[in-house]
Design an enzyme around this catalytic site. Structure first.
Site, PDB file in Angstrom:
ATOM      1  N   GLY A 172       7.530  64.900  75.716  1.00 21.39           N
ATOM      2  CA  GLY A 172       7.691  66.185  77.495  1.00 21.39           C
ATOM      3  C   GLY A 172       7.347  67.418  76.739  1.00 21.39           C
ATOM      4  N   GLY A 173       7.501  68.089  77.788  1.00 22.56           N
ATOM      5  CA  GLY A 173       6.941  69.664  77.480  1.00 22.56           C
ATOM      6  C   GLY A 173       8.324  70.067  76.268  1.00 22.56           C
ATOM      7  N   MET A 174       9.849  69.527  76.798  1.00 21.52           N
ATOM      8  CA  MET A 174      11.141  69.888  75.795  1.00 21.52           C
ATOM      9  C   MET A 174      11.303  68.790  74.373  1.00 21.52           C
ATOM     10  SD  MET A 174      13.576  69.971  78.855  1.00 21.52           S
ATOM     11  CE  MET A 174      13.391  68.716  79.834  1.00 21.52           C
ATOM     12  N   LYS A 192      16.832  61.534  72.726  1.00 24.38           N
ATOM     13  CA  LYS A 192      15.955  62.956  72.860  1.00 24.38           C
ATOM     14  C   LYS A 192      16.128  63.499  71.936  1.00 24.38           C
ATOM     15  CE  LYS A 192      14.872  63.704  77.243  1.00 24.38           C
ATOM     16  NZ  LYS A 192      13.644  63.349  77.322  1.00 24.38           N
ATOM     17  N   ASP A 287      15.232  67.923  88.708  1.00 24.14           N
ATOM     18  CA  ASP A 287      13.859  67.362  88.611  1.00 24.14           C
ATOM     19  C   ASP A 287      12.992  66.338  88.436  1.00 24.14           C
ATOM     20  OD1 ASP A 287      11.379  67.936  86.805  1.00 24.14           O
ATOM     21  OD2 ASP A 287      12.286  67.612  85.145  1.00 24.14           O
TER      22      ASP A 287
END
Length: 437
Positions: A172-174, A192, A287
């Site tokens: 993902g973006g992060m 993560k 989110d």
């Protein structure tokens, strides 16, 4: 670090707007703009929006009729720096970027160099390549991962001590998410890894970790549980329980792009139970989307769990993120209610209710609730959020019961006081609507 916008020309000369954390700021003639200019006929209702993550400041014109100008040049987008001037019509704003509050009153034509951030050299933690970054002090110590290494680490995450890496579950973006096994007890976990988008101070890292620690206290059957968190070689990692199955977006995709109303109701009512619990504890997710709802099992035995609780808020507001509207994040912005787009900092439970309505609508119809093109950019999306009505569910899917559709559409009201008063109230209404079919 702070960014201040000084009004140096126009009817409201002398006003100032100061930002010391991640926020958004809209300018226009509309009453819902933070800087409302009702009498400046050159401004559109929603003229332009700024995203500010000190010391960064990014401007985006919202397809305004007469345009937005930076230092006399018409722009669609612009990264703003200290001393830049934004103009639309008679009004001019000047950007001040400061490392600490100035003791002197602002003078539009005077230099204020002593308050500007220091430009320092930082080395990528992974490859050692030097880069420049702005800091509050010349001797500041910052953690930094260059763009090339960010991409490599997203694709091939580093192993985390104490865990055996199994496979990458997603990117993902992060950062990325990996399936791993604890060497201590053999438990399957999800890890993560988060890659800060900008150079980050030790203070910001510590603050982010404290925020995550607080969010980790949320224990609920429909919220993914945190196990531990830390840093390894400058990269932040979060270890959570592993939920087998897939996220709701992938579930809908393998089923042809959408789910039946009964399946959607099952997933959404469980997510609303999680939200009701979290809101009662003072937490807002900020989110909510299909990708953040994990679904295990098969209908009618779905077990749904909401993940990344508070992660987006903490990541942005503690300085781990740059200006996110620069990238292709129109899909996420499309789930935000007007008040969240207008004022990112002040987000409350009604914003989550709107986002869960958007999520339910998408799972049910395979389409977006607003009349925007599939490849809509951020400008088109933002204008639609404020100005376009939603497309009724039954005009997309005729066999959805009207009562079920009404529950979801109520959550999507642009005005906060027209939405459900709580996630619990929406959940009860959804369960009643499904039971009467």
């Amino acid at each position: 670090m702070r960014v201040t916008l000084h009004v140096v020309a126009g009817p409201q000369t002398g006003r100032a707007f100061t930002f010391d954390q991640h926020d958004t700021f809209m300018i226009g003639r509309s009453e819902d703009a933070q800087f409302c200019l009702p009498h400046d006929r050159f401004f559109s209702r929603h003229h332009c929006i700024l995203e500010i993550a000190p010391p960064q400041c990014f401007l985006r014109d919202l397809d305004s009729t007469n345009g937005t100008f930076v230092n006399g040049i018409r722009v669609d987008t612009a990264h703003l720096k200290h001393g830049d001037r934004i103009q639309g019509g008679e009004t001019v704003l000047e950007v001040e970027v400061a490392a600490e509050p100035s003791e002197l009153p602002f003078e539009p034509y005077a230099r204020i160099d002593k308050t500007e951030p220091s430009l320092i050299t930082v080395l990528c933690l992974n490859c050692g390549v030097p880069s420049n970054a702005e800091a509050s002090r010349p001797d500041a110590k910052l953690s930094f991962v260059c763009d090339d290494c960010r991409e490599k680490l997203r694709q091939n995450p580093q192993p985390i001590p104490g865990y055996q890496m199994m496979r990458v579950l997603g990117q993902g973006g992060m950062g990325s998410v990996m399936l791993a096994r604890s060497e201590k007890d053999g438990q399957a976990v999800a890890i993560k890894t988060l890659l800060p988008e900008v150079a980050v101070s030790e203070q910001s890292l510590k603050r982010f970790m404290r925020e995550i620690e607080v969010a980790a206290s949320l224990q609920h059957p429909h919220i993914v549980s945190y196990i531990e968190h830390g840093t390894h070689n400058g990269i932040v990692f979060l270890v959570t329980e592993y939920v087998s199955g897939m996220d709701a977006a992938k579930l809908a995709k393998v089923r042809g792009g959408k789910l039946s109303y009964k399946e959607v109701a099952k997933i959404i009512e469980q997510t609303l139970a999680a939200l009701d619990f979290a809101h009662g504890k003072g937490f807002v997710h900020r989110d909510i989307k299909e990708q953040n709802i994990l679904v295990n099992g098969s209908y009618p035995g779905y077990l749904s769990k909401l993940t990344d609780f508070g992660l987006s808020k903490s990541y942005k507001q503690t300085g781990m993120s740059g200006v996110t509207m620069v990238g292709d994040v129109a899909g996420t912005i499309a789930y935000m209610p007007p008040e969240q787009v207008r004022d990112f900092k002040e987000v409350r439970p009604p914003s989550d209710i709107y986002a869960i309505g958007m999520t339910a609508y998408s799972l049910l119809t395979g389409a977006h609730a607003l009349d925007i093109s599939p490849n809509a950019g951020i400008s088109e999306t933002v204008k639609a959020i404020f100005e376009k009505p939603i497309i009724p569910i039954t005009s997309r899917i005729a066999d959805v019961p009207l009562r079920v559709a009404a529950v979801i559409e109520t959550a999507l009201a642009k005005q906060i006081d027209l939405r459900w008063r709580s996630a619990g109230e929406m959940r009860e209404a959804l369960l009643r609507a499904v039971s009467t079919v």
